[in-house]
Design an enzyme around this catalytic site. Sequence first.
Site, mmCIF file in Angstrom:
data_model
loop_
_atom_site.group_PDB
_atom_site.id
_atom_site.type_symbol
_atom_site.label_atom_id
_atom_site.label_comp_id
_atom_site.label_asym_id
_atom_site.label_seq_id
_atom_site.Cartn_x
_atom_site.Cartn_y
_atom_site.Cartn_z
ATOM 1 N N SER A 137 20.009 -14.460 -13.044
ATOM 2 C CA SER A 137 19.025 -15.532 -13.201
ATOM 3 C C SER A 137 18.187 -15.325 -14.459
ATOM 4 C CB SER A 137 18.103 -15.561 -11.976
ATOM 5 O OG SER A 137 16.963 -16.359 -12.202
ATOM 6 N N TYR A 162 12.395 -11.805 -6.255
ATOM 7 C CA TYR A 162 13.671 -12.465 -6.537
ATOM 8 C C TYR A 162 14.240 -11.966 -7.863
ATOM 9 C CZ TYR A 162 16.950 -16.084 -7.990
ATOM 10 O OH TYR A 162 18.054 -16.745 -8.454
#
Length: 336
Positions: A137, A162
Amino acid sequence: MAKYNPFDTTKRILITGAAGFIGFHLVKRLLGQGSTICGLDNLNDYYEVSLKESRLALLENFANFTFVKGNIADEVVVSHVFETFKPDIVVNLAAQAGVRYSIDNPKAYMESNMMGFFTMLEACRKYSVEHLLFASSSSVYGNQQKTPFATTDNVDHPISLYAATKKSNELMAYTYSHLYGIPATGLRFFTVYGPYGRPDMAYFKFTNKICQDTPIQIYNQGDMYRDFTYVDDIVTGIERMLCNPPKNNEWGDAYKVYNIGNNKPEKLMHFIEVLEEQLGKKAIKEFLPMQPGDVYQTYADVTELENDFDFRPVTSIEDGLSRFVAWYKEYYKINA
């Protein structure tokens, strides 16, 4: 012109997160070309399960698609899939998504993004796959000031759990590549959007609220930039990589990470204006401060993607949002 191997439709491909947003679009593209695909997904309720089931229903129209409901952290399920399907290529897209959700629900990220990824790596080691591709990501870049973000940049300062799990995935994949010779490619996605998208993402929430005449929450007073990337562009990038495992790098390891982003950050307020135009309706706006875990901007350097695969995302915000809104109105039966 970059030299790369075209996608070989005879390769058997396992795609985890197959009922998810990117997974669905990738599976659908490859099935349409005649590939044999096994999809693995636990159909969790992080967002509306009915949307995942709708995606899955479209995929199950293809005879060359096998679906297994299961968790990637479940060693028995994963081993069974590898043993019976015998994938040549694995694309691990299954993960607990969401930056803000990770603030309040950290355990979900440890199970799926850490233990789940470990289980997948162990299976790839045991069953000797030709190529592992996995979702990372843009969040790994944190709040760094240097732009655009390049894969050579330091990513030691994630600002959400995350992001930390995604950086950990990159380190784990590198280690397995080094120790066991597993060719591995990391995919740093930048704010992906499009039809059958994720309802937890801002553009989808904005659309829901604009249609319902309820206020949209705009963080950091709207002063944020995102490298919005249309899902078809993401899928094209992955498709070109599938049959091109990395060559040995400077340390002798078959491992590489790519940015897949639009290379054109848009101001959040402009994105909202285009969305309003496509919906034919103005948003009621509520401006709020920056939220914990959020980053000010994302901006992808896609030079390596272009050099290695002669590809960079091309879909404009106007075209992408037009397609998303057309799907949204049809799916939710909203009159234009």
